[in-house]
Design a protein around this motif. Sequence first.
Motif, PDB file in Angstrom:
ATOM      1  N   HIS A 266       1.259  -1.412   0.270  1.00 48.81           N
ATOM      2  CA  HIS A 266       0.356   0.212   0.255  1.00 48.81           C
ATOM      3  C   HIS A 266       1.097   1.240   0.265  1.00 48.81           C
ATOM      4  CE1 HIS A 266      -3.796   2.521   0.955  1.00 48.81           C
ATOM      5  NE2 HIS A 266      -3.474   3.277   1.109  1.00 48.81           N
ATOM      6  N   VAL A 267       1.976   1.526   0.698  1.00 52.70           N
ATOM      7  CA  VAL A 267       2.999   2.876   0.784  1.00 52.70           C
ATOM      8  C   VAL A 267       3.217   2.915  -0.567  1.00 52.70           C
ATOM      9  CG1 VAL A 267       5.370   3.216   1.736  1.00 52.70           C
ATOM     10  CG2 VAL A 267       3.294   2.370   2.837  1.00 52.70           C
ATOM     11  N   ARG A 268       3.574   1.952  -1.280  1.00 49.61           N
ATOM     12  CA  ARG A 268       4.454   1.689  -2.467  1.00 49.61           C
ATOM     13  C   ARG A 268       3.158   1.989  -3.019  1.00 49.61           C
ATOM     14  NH1 ARG A 268       4.718  -2.386  -5.896  1.00 49.61           N
ATOM     15  NH2 ARG A 268       6.194  -2.887  -7.854  1.00 49.61           N
ATOM     16  N   ALA A 269       1.963   1.881  -3.431  1.00 49.20           N
ATOM     17  CA  ALA A 269       1.412   2.350  -4.033  1.00 49.20           C
ATOM     18  C   ALA A 269       1.136   3.642  -4.022  1.00 49.20           C
ATOM     19  CB  ALA A 269      -0.411   1.510  -4.257  1.00 49.20           C
ATOM     20  N   VAL A 270       0.591   4.280  -2.803  1.00 53.72           N
ATOM     21  CA  VAL A 270       0.336   5.703  -2.915  1.00 53.72           C
ATOM     22  C   VAL A 270       1.107   6.736  -2.548  1.00 53.72           C
ATOM     23  CG1 VAL A 270      -0.816   7.596  -1.764  1.00 53.72           C
ATOM     24  CG2 VAL A 270      -1.781   4.866  -1.233  1.00 53.72           C
ATOM     25  N   ALA A 271       2.657   6.031  -2.403  1.00 52.89           N
ATOM     26  CA  ALA A 271       3.927   6.928  -2.256  1.00 52.89           C
ATOM     27  C   ALA A 271       4.553   6.867  -2.934  1.00 52.89           C
ATOM     28  CB  ALA A 271       4.524   7.261  -0.411  1.00 52.89           C
ATOM     29  N   GLY A 272       4.964   5.592  -4.260  1.00 55.52           N
ATOM     30  CA  GLY A 272       5.782   5.434  -4.467  1.00 55.52           C
ATOM     31  C   GLY A 272       6.466   4.623  -4.060  1.00 55.52           C
ATOM     32  N   PRO A 273       7.756   4.075  -5.008  1.00 52.45           N
ATOM     33  CA  PRO A 273       8.397   3.646  -5.062  1.00 52.45           C
ATOM     34  C   PRO A 273       9.887   3.564  -4.532  1.00 52.45           C
ATOM     35  CG  PRO A 273       8.234   2.844  -7.974  1.00 52.45           C
ATOM     36  CD  PRO A 273       7.454   3.785  -7.107  1.00 52.45           C
ATOM     37  N   HIS A 274      10.232   4.880  -4.352  1.00 53.01           N
ATOM     38  CA  HIS A 274      10.854   5.891  -4.068  1.00 53.01           C
ATOM     39  C   HIS A 274      10.902   6.267  -2.356  1.00 53.01           C
ATOM     40  CE1 HIS A 274      11.980   5.773  -8.742  1.00 53.01           C
ATOM     41  NE2 HIS A 274      13.295   5.549  -8.104  1.00 53.01           N
ATOM     42  N   ALA A 275       9.862   6.059  -2.447  1.00 51.25           N
ATOM     43  CA  ALA A 275       8.868   6.405  -1.052  1.00 51.25           C
ATOM     44  C   ALA A 275       8.313   5.558   0.179  1.00 51.25           C
ATOM     45  CB  ALA A 275       8.065   7.304  -0.772  1.00 51.25           C
ATOM     46  N   VAL A 276       9.147   4.297   0.039  1.00 52.63           N
ATOM     47  CA  VAL A 276       8.900   3.353   1.405  1.00 52.63           C
ATOM     48  C   VAL A 276      10.234   2.713   1.538  1.00 52.63           C
ATOM     49  CG1 VAL A 276       8.894   1.436  -0.638  1.00 52.63           C
ATOM     50  CG2 VAL A 276       7.404   1.688   1.140  1.00 52.63           C
ATOM     51  N   GLY A 277       9.989   1.826   2.352  1.00 53.02           N
ATOM     52  CA  GLY A 277      11.326   1.407   3.071  1.00 53.02           C
ATOM     53  C   GLY A 277      10.553   0.063   4.543  1.00 53.02           C
ATOM     54  N   LEU A 278      11.691   0.104   5.157  1.00 54.83           N
ATOM     55  CA  LEU A 278      11.397  -1.102   5.917  1.00 54.83           C
ATOM     56  C   LEU A 278      11.743  -0.489   7.378  1.00 54.83           C
ATOM     57  CD1 LEU A 278      12.767  -4.892   4.440  1.00 54.83           C
ATOM     58  CD2 LEU A 278      10.045  -3.319   4.411  1.00 54.83           C
ATOM     59  N   GLY A 279      11.084  -0.374   8.819  1.00 55.38           N
ATOM     60  CA  GLY A 279      11.868  -0.274   9.886  1.00 55.38           C
ATOM     61  C   GLY A 279      11.020  -0.832  10.838  1.00 55.38           C
ATOM     62  N   ALA A 280      11.468  -1.822  11.378  1.00 59.24           N
ATOM     63  CA  ALA A 280      10.804  -3.150  11.983  1.00 59.24           C
ATOM     64  C   ALA A 280      10.345  -2.900  13.354  1.00 59.24           C
ATOM     65  CB  ALA A 280      11.684  -4.430  11.805  1.00 59.24           C
ATOM     66  N   ALA A 281      11.649  -2.382  13.581  1.00 56.49           N
ATOM     67  CA  ALA A 281      10.949  -1.873  15.374  1.00 56.49           C
ATOM     68  C   ALA A 281      11.574  -2.726  15.767  1.00 56.49           C
ATOM     69  CB  ALA A 281       9.943  -1.408  15.791  1.00 56.49           C
ATOM     70  N   PHE A 282      12.348  -4.055  15.848  1.00 53.39           N
ATOM     71  CA  PHE A 282      13.450  -5.247  16.374  1.00 53.39           C
ATOM     72  C   PHE A 282      13.927  -3.860  18.069  1.00 53.39           C
ATOM     73  CE2 PHE A 282      13.294  -7.667  12.766  1.00 53.39           C
ATOM     74  CZ  PHE A 282      11.587  -8.728  12.852  1.00 53.39           C
ATOM     75  N   GLY A 283      14.462  -5.519  18.958  1.00 53.48           N
ATOM     76  CA  GLY A 283      15.408  -4.764  19.376  1.00 53.48           C
ATOM     77  C   GLY A 283      14.400  -4.910  20.883  1.00 53.48           C
ATOM     78  N   SER A 284      13.534  -5.246  21.466  1.00 52.57           N
ATOM     79  CA  SER A 284      12.903  -5.657  22.934  1.00 52.57           C
ATOM     80  C   SER A 284      13.273  -7.119  23.124  1.00 52.57           C
ATOM     81  CB  SER A 284      11.360  -5.716  22.078  1.00 52.57           C
ATOM     82  OG  SER A 284      10.656  -6.111  21.403  1.00 52.57           O
ATOM     83  N   GLU A 285      13.340  -6.961  24.538  1.00 53.50           N
ATOM     84  CA  GLU A 285      13.500  -8.224  24.773  1.00 53.50           C
ATOM     85  C   GLU A 285      11.874  -9.552  24.475  1.00 53.50           C
ATOM     86  OE1 GLU A 285      15.315  -7.229  28.809  1.00 53.50           O
ATOM     87  OE2 GLU A 285      13.281  -6.308  28.483  1.00 53.50           O
ATOM     88  N   PRO A 286      12.259 -10.364  24.670  1.00 53.91           N
ATOM     89  CA  PRO A 286      11.130 -11.283  24.767  1.00 53.91           C
ATOM     90  C   PRO A 286       9.954 -11.364  25.517  1.00 53.91           C
ATOM     91  CG  PRO A 286      12.801 -12.954  25.339  1.00 53.91           C
ATOM     92  CD  PRO A 286      13.397 -11.384  25.791  1.00 53.91           C
ATOM     93  N   GLY A 287       8.409 -11.549  25.059  1.00 46.10           N
ATOM     94  CA  GLY A 287       7.578 -11.111  25.298  1.00 46.10           C
ATOM     95  C   GLY A 287       6.533 -10.557  24.263  1.00 46.10           C
ATOM     96  N   ARG A 288       7.382  -9.734  23.453  1.00 45.47           N
ATOM     97  CA  ARG A 288       6.756  -8.820  22.411  1.00 45.47           C
ATOM     98  C   ARG A 288       5.860  -9.845  21.287  1.00 45.47           C
ATOM     99  NH1 ARG A 288       8.985  -2.733  20.485  1.00 45.47           N
ATOM    100  NH2 ARG A 288       7.179  -2.192  18.858  1.00 45.47           N
ATOM    101  N   PRO A 289       4.781  -9.642  20.916  1.00 40.37           N
ATOM    102  CA  PRO A 289       4.655 -10.118  20.107  1.00 40.37           C
ATOM    103  C   PRO A 289       5.280  -9.438  18.224  1.00 40.37           C
ATOM    104  CG  PRO A 289       2.219  -9.232  21.300  1.00 40.37           C
ATOM    105  CD  PRO A 289       3.849  -8.464  21.281  1.00 40.37           C
ATOM    106  N   ARG A 290       4.902 -10.683  17.688  1.00 37.97           N
ATOM    107  CA  ARG A 290       5.563 -10.195  16.348  1.00 37.97           C
ATOM    108  C   ARG A 290       4.867 -10.960  15.472  1.00 37.97           C
ATOM    109  NH1 ARG A 290       8.751  -5.705  16.157  1.00 37.97           N
ATOM    110  NH2 ARG A 290      10.452  -5.566  18.175  1.00 37.97           N
ATOM    111  N   PRO A 291       5.013 -10.690  14.566  1.00 37.65           N
ATOM    112  CA  PRO A 291       4.108 -11.181  12.975  1.00 37.65           C
ATOM    113  C   PRO A 291       4.738 -12.650  12.680  1.00 37.65           C
ATOM    114  CG  PRO A 291       4.519  -8.981  12.505  1.00 37.65           C
ATOM    115  CD  PRO A 291       5.496  -9.668  13.204  1.00 37.65           C
ATOM    116  N   ALA A 292       4.358 -13.735  12.254  1.00 39.84           N
ATOM    117  CA  ALA A 292       4.764 -15.081  12.176  1.00 39.84           C
ATOM    118  C   ALA A 292       5.859 -14.740  11.051  1.00 39.84           C
ATOM    119  CB  ALA A 292       3.445 -16.729  12.320  1.00 39.84           C
TER     120      ALA A 292
END
Length: 368
Positions: free
Chosen positions: A288-314
């Motif tokens: 969706h971000v690529r479709a609206v903002a364009g391929p030059h405006a999309v990236g990845l910022g996962a927000a890892f770095g936490s201790e166990p217990g925080r839910p994450r996508p399978a």
Amino acid sequence: MADLQDEPHFVGIGAEHLPAPPLPAVPTAVPGALDRAAALLSVHPVADGCNTLVRTLRRSPHHDIGTPDAGVDTDIPRLRAGGVGAQFWSLLAPPDGRDVLGGPDGAADTDRIVSDTLEQIDVALTLVRGYPDSLLLGLTADDMADARNRGRIASFLGPVPGRTLTDSLGALRAFHALGVRLLAPAGAAWAQDGLTAFGHEVVREANRLAVLLDLTDCPPETACQVAGSSKAPVIISNTGAAALNPHPGNVTDEVLLALRAANGLAMVTFDPARTGDSLHAVADHVDHVRAVAGPHAVGLGAAFGSEPGRPRPAGLTDPAGYPKLIAELLERGWPETDLALLTWGNAQRVVRDAEFTSRAAQHRRPSP
């Protein structure tokens, strides 16, 4: 391996008019999506916009990220397995209203916020110095290319909270001198209901210093105003698409269009509250971000770095999962040119364009 220091950069050109940068040859791989993803990441690694490991290490300094550690979701082996070549280390307080040491955020005065931020900078610098064979302090786009070509992970410090800036820009200049390259306006008095006069000064000084403005969690009106006021590209280091999930931290299509016009960058998070509990759902947000903002405006910022217990996508429980996401996007028909922008090219471009804006601003407005 091609040196990305020679990649073209574009300032002040609409994203829809930008030519795709030339791609180094991707190593030949067997025709499977996961193998193709791994081959692509070996040339165009992930520049991840958000990892909160620094605040985790401040609470638990015994962690050795040089070896796999079940006590935290980020370590160097998993960063390498995921093809991460650059990392922005967040220096913000946790989003639960408590500062890094556990005190109520609302009770902290400006001095405490500044001192907490300085301590996090110290932890981040200690982290980078402690693993010289794996991490390299990132200050410029050339550092990104140098780190990649030397097999290191370029490590950028920030964002720091905009609340540390009140009536003076001195704190911003001091943070820059310490190596910080991102500032988050969200929560600052000068950026709550649009930019104040001082807020405009902050934007100009950030542009002069080549400090990227990270609009994560800014109200849409403020985000659009900052994107329009900044001469350098702005980023949103971890977000999802509000059109798919109306989470208050997700970015609206209005803001995505403002980022597109400003040559900015929205980096999609792996927070299931924002982007869903599966790899497929995260890929929907990236689409969706690529479709609206364009391929030059999309990236990845996962927000890892936490201790166990925080839910994450399978499938995306730690940085080693990045090849699976790239494989999913390949199977959805993404061309390798767009994937190279998603993982690396867009992040390097905004860092480099901020530097060009800085040089122009310093020519007009010398250092104080």
